[in-house]
Design a protein around this motif. Structure first.
Motif, short mmCIF file in Angstrom:
data_model
loop_
_atom_site.label_atom_id
_atom_site.label_comp_id
_atom_site.label_asym_id
_atom_site.label_seq_id
_atom_site.Cartn_x
_atom_site.Cartn_y
_atom_site.Cartn_z
N SER A 172 31.81 21.00 -15.80
CA SER A 172 33.19 21.26 -16.21
C SER A 172 34.17 20.64 -15.23
O SER A 172 33.81 20.30 -14.09
CB SER A 172 33.44 22.77 -16.33
N THR B 120 37.11 22.75 -24.69
CA THR B 120 38.30 22.81 -23.84
C THR B 120 39.24 23.88 -24.34
O THR B 120 39.17 24.28 -25.51
CB THR B 120 39.03 21.44 -23.80
N ASN B 121 40.10 24.34 -23.45
CA ASN B 121 41.19 25.20 -23.90
C ASN B 121 42.52 24.45 -23.93
O ASN B 121 43.57 25.03 -24.20
CB ASN B 121 41.29 26.47 -23.04
N ILE B 122 42.48 23.15 -23.65
CA ILE B 122 43.69 22.34 -23.85
C ILE B 122 43.96 22.30 -25.34
O ILE B 122 43.07 21.96 -26.13
CB ILE B 122 43.48 20.90 -23.34
N SER C 94 38.43 22.70 -29.38
CA SER C 94 39.47 23.28 -28.53
C SER C 94 39.78 24.67 -29.03
O SER C 94 40.04 24.87 -30.22
CB SER C 94 40.74 22.44 -28.58
N TYR D 127 43.89 23.86 -16.89
CA TYR D 127 43.10 23.88 -18.12
C TYR D 127 41.69 23.40 -17.79
O TYR D 127 41.49 22.70 -16.80
CB TYR D 127 43.72 22.98 -19.19
N THR D 128 40.76 23.76 -18.63
CA THR D 128 39.37 23.41 -18.36
C THR D 128 38.78 22.55 -19.48
O THR D 128 39.04 22.79 -20.65
CB THR D 128 38.51 24.70 -18.22
N LEU E 279 52.36 18.88 -22.71
CA LEU E 279 51.98 19.55 -23.96
C LEU E 279 53.23 19.68 -24.82
O LEU E 279 54.32 19.91 -24.30
CB LEU E 279 51.39 20.94 -23.67
N GLY F 21 42.29 26.20 -27.73
CA GLY F 21 43.68 26.34 -27.30
C GLY F 21 44.64 26.60 -28.46
O GLY F 21 45.76 27.04 -28.26
N GLU G 14 49.92 24.12 -15.24
CA GLU G 14 48.94 25.16 -15.51
C GLU G 14 47.53 24.55 -15.51
O GLU G 14 47.35 23.43 -15.98
CB GLU G 14 49.18 25.78 -16.90
N VAL H 66 35.29 27.18 -19.56
CA VAL H 66 36.36 27.19 -20.56
C VAL H 66 36.50 28.62 -21.06
O VAL H 66 35.54 29.18 -21.58
CB VAL H 66 36.04 26.25 -21.74
N ILE I 46 38.55 20.92 -14.04
CA ILE I 46 39.86 21.56 -14.14
C ILE I 46 40.94 20.47 -14.15
O ILE I 46 40.90 19.55 -13.33
CB ILE I 46 40.12 22.50 -12.95
#
Lengths: 359, 359, 359, 359
Positions: B187, B242-244, B281, B197-198, A294, B283, B195, B31, B189
């Motif tokens: 979903s 997503t939270n990416i 997202s 992420y989903t 990232l 994120g 870390e 997520v 992971i």
């Protein structure tokens, strides 16, 4: 062939476009890291060549290793520019941007490959960005005239600071609104969060009908009746550069504003026009390889006020760059003794000066 | 009407798609911040209604004040989903995403407007995101059946954690490969920079020919001969969350991978198919208003290895979500006593179990 | 270097894709007027070259004077193919379509210019259509290996009827799912208004992970562990040709179905994949010049039944062409003694024959 | 509320745009088969409503059974117009085109569904085409003010021949360059193969900065200092209609020229601008059902001369339509006693008449 006497630029004549302040040189090299170079080819034998190549280097450092953010937009796609698909897929440019004539895109493109692989030992893929307009009215375009050495020369002599505009490099044989056109450029300074940022444009102008030219909204009458219309094979390439950190989508929005600058000069986006906009920001750099998965980047806050600053600066830069390409070009005589006259600046100032000098 | 007995999900049966690990609930609510809710409408009088509305809330907080990053992609545009143009212009979504039937998009869209302006006093413009498929085979679709209250209810009852799938909400009347389809979800992971992420998908499935179904590459023979083909009005809406942290362009690339998940189930993208992908997202968050003119965001490092993780997770999620929509749906009897049977899971496990349980 | 023994084609082995009947030769030259030619370059000194060029001529007659209708679609744009912008602006192709390796696109593009201007005295602008994949695993790609003469040779030797597939022409150094890939082709006959029409595909295959290969939905285990994954620089070019009269928009819809054929083989559209589709119809011809300002053309009636015939034929042709490229390729040893094995057909038929021979 | 006195149109004042001759009424209904209708809503209680709905019917007959050819283009996508995706997928429009305010798109869209299903018994899917601008400056936009009956009324009262322009229908509350804008229209006659064809434009104008207005290239100084800038929520919808037979791609090219007409008035395509172009041709009709699988249609011969006629007519029509929307609008007082003044035509003719009357 005609002599290339330096001319007064628009601002020296008192002609200003829009509210923003230009950068030091009022051209795209005001964007930190951006360099421009030309190779001009004018020969009379064995065929008449009035063409060349122009290089725009979007940032310092090895572009292949750390590309700039970029986007490409097609206003009208009657054109042969290369590299646009990958620019939009990855949102980046990884080579100098080269401009040349329509039929020499392939060989120039290969020269860019050679340039990049020479600098990057492991490189087995690279996406050359090459734009073009058609200079057949003055140049024997069917000849494969641009050599690799000319491309390397244009890239190698690229500099920041003052640059040549008008009938130079890729602009040598171009025609704009029936007058001699070619390379033009302009820049604007914008304050964001209290810091100055620069937006610059560089155009390769080769479009327009002599009856349609407008400068600052003033319709300019045709000064010549015997010049061939530029409509038939006309095109324009617009390069927008900035150090404002912007994402691909934001650069695409920027690119779409270029049409509004073109239209303000009287352009009507003809059938055969390859109207292509390539925008880049060196305010963030992409990384070909990274240990991190990232990255942190900066991006423009897109509200109405901030985007108005940026979008208007783009439109003003494009409008001024096009007019600059004509104001700085000299008369050129080319194939079959065709003469494309430079814009008669003295007569224009005499006929329209009052309106052109208004703010 | 049929009873909605909870069924074993695919993983409980031992059927896995791809290498990545699912989240806790193996659905899009894994997520962080994402919630899903349904309103299911089944009435027999005065007309037979088998329809509903499904809400996907992409993040916590006031979406209108701080939209999520988003992108929309059209695989085939025979569809009436709304809001996609602005999603792509601004790269964001500012409302819950609603799914419903084709002819109720307008009224549902207006209900979303009401929902947002009720929460935002100064709001005079908002872009509702509404997707649709056509449930006319089971539902009297010409009736304006979805009321504002049903929309508010679906949004209001949206929850994280376990969600209902199959013949529920917008999926109540949908048909997939000739079997009962509707809502499905999955979903995965992914570890990025150490870390977790989903990535999650939720589909509204309503496409496919009963002779073409594939599960994990295994072609499933048709178990019914009298079911009307779903081809004629078939469609699928795919929501990817997503939270990416990703930019609009990256989310667009994600969206384009959904077609590969659809194709892996045997989908062939029919003429009348509205195949739409909406990706978001949470994120990063966009800001409607900000004192700063530049923002700092995070973004995915796009090299081959990292994108492979992400893209493959998307394809696996879409494939599993579609199969999940069929494995979790019950048989539904609708207009003119049309019966669309649920997938005969026992017989499928008997006939193809060995192949389906392979890794 | 390995010998190019003709192999049994898929149909001879009893492996069929979809319901439609292939044309006489089951390749793109079954479309009346279409011709295919190759130039194969295999040298060991001074550098190891395993590359070439393939020509697809879309129709009889002077293409520059009367272009075919065409459209181009980008599935994933990590690619350097040229000419796509103008193909979509004008809806036509005016040159032979050439395929080659990534870094030779520029010089091949210029060779196409030379080919066209030699035949058209007044030509001062032409849009070469050149597609590419990256054969760096077997070929010393950094070398500018493809000369103009090779391009002229490939165009000049293009024929209708039987064509070579596999490790030939542009396919010489390509790798597909870890096995030797390259050129593959297939065709289908469709009846429209009682008359037979042909749809054909030709692919340049160079993508895929050895663990992901599917043939007719059957997942094929990896037969080699030591072959480098094709994922990193993988790509595919799909050319679709037909004599069904279709407009640009219809050809674009056709093009978008190619992804579904690719996905059916296990393709997942990797980050670095240049997945490009060029479609043409010679059922109508465009005219560079005409005295009439309106033309009469024919076009497909786009209802569900007719488009299903056409779209499914496309998906089947693409799927079969990709598998054909592997079934017809021989083992090739290339740079640094890398060996890319051909698909072990006997073992596959032994291990999966029963499933592959099913209808 | 202000009275709607008919005003002199631009041509009556002697102001002409471009070389082509307008049709009989110089509006979009000069295109054979096209009809326009309005419902204007002006109420002061319980909230101040200054809004409405405008209907453009693109052809005679049942549009659902035989749609017109069409294309949609987004210049800037900060907008909520619906139906655009399917218009571009199928290249057609199957309903009247409705214009209204931003937050009423959903309910108006549903009203169009009701209109179409009432006329077509078997209809279970239909794609409403609805465009919008934001009239919040004069209208209490948060109110769901447009009822189905108003939509049916606008469609039902649509007529050929003379139409109302200015502050009427959807234009009731719109603001253009700080002056009262709304509905404007213009048309041009073009000879093709010796026969006359018509191109028409109708705009809903709601954009622009009072300091930026240009008429025929003449920059018009701001006549009011206290009018709120229209920049913040500005937009424009352009509808282009013609009976020239054109394909989707050709209509898309037409649509992209609209931006050049907008730019000629001083438009700069602001961040929040929903600038949408919907183009249709009723010179060919699509068929929902047909026994034939191939159709014969006519199409434009796209050379430089013919397209120049068509493209320039489009640009002229768009430019004139926008100026027409202001010249025909009356002053309107709206929410919170905001007054948006009509353009002071007398003063403009006095200050700029000489330039505006030039050819």
């Amino acid at each position: 062939m005609e002599k290339n006497t330096p001319k007064k630029r628009l601002r020296e004549l008192g002609i200003r476009f829009g509210d923003h302040t230009p950068g030091t040189y009022n051209n795209i090299t005001d964007v930190p890291g951006v360099k421009v170079g030309h190779y001009t080819l004018e020969e009379d034998q064995p065929v008449c060549l009035r063409t060349g190549v122009t290089s725009v280097i979007p940032a310092d450092g090895n572009l292949y290793v750390s590309p700039v953010y970029a986007a490409a937009h097609t206003i009208n796609g009657y054109g042969k520019s290369t590299g646009l698909i990958q620019i939009n897929e990855l949102g980046g440019i990884e080579t100098p941007i080269l401009l040349t004539n329509t039929l020499n895109v392939g060989n120039v493109s290969r020269a860019v490959v050679d340039h990049v692989i020479a600098q990057n030992e492991d490189c087995v893929t690279v996406n050359p960005a090459v734009g073009e307009c058609n200079d057949y009215r003055l140049n024997h375009i069917r000849t494969e005239s641009i050599t690799k050495e000319m491309v390397f020369d244009a890239v190698g002599n690229s500099t920041s600071g003052e640059i040549q505009t008008g009938a130079v490099g890729a602009g040598t044989g171009m025609v704009c609104f029936g007058y001699k056109g070619g390379i033009g450029s302009a820049s604007r300074i914008i304050m964001l969060d209290g810091e100055p940022y620069t937006i610059g444009a560089l155009v390769l102008s080769n479009y327009g009908d002599i009856n349609e030219l407008m400068i600052k909204g003033v319709r300019i009458k045709p000064y010549y009746s015997n010049q061939e219309s530029a409509e038939v094979k006309g095109s324009i390439i617009v390069i927008l550069g900035t150090n404002i950190p912007m994402t691909h989508r934001q650069l695409l929005r920027l690119s779409r504003r270029a049409a509004f600058g073109i239209a303000r000069t009287g352009g009507r986006c003809a059938h055969t026009s390859g109207e292509i906009v390539i925008s880049f920001s060196n305010g963030n750099r992409r990384l070909r390889k990274s240990n991190a998965q990232l990255q942190t980047i900066r991006t423009l806050q897109e509200d109405g006020d901030t985007t108005k600053l940026v979008f208007n600066a783009v439109i003003d830069c494009v409008e001024e760059s096009i007019i600059d390409s004509m104001f700085s070009a000299r008369t050129v005589k080319g194939v079959e003794d065709t003469v494309i006259h430079e814009l008669p600046i003295d007569r224009i100032m005499q006929d329209y000066g009052e309106q052109l000098l208004e703010d």
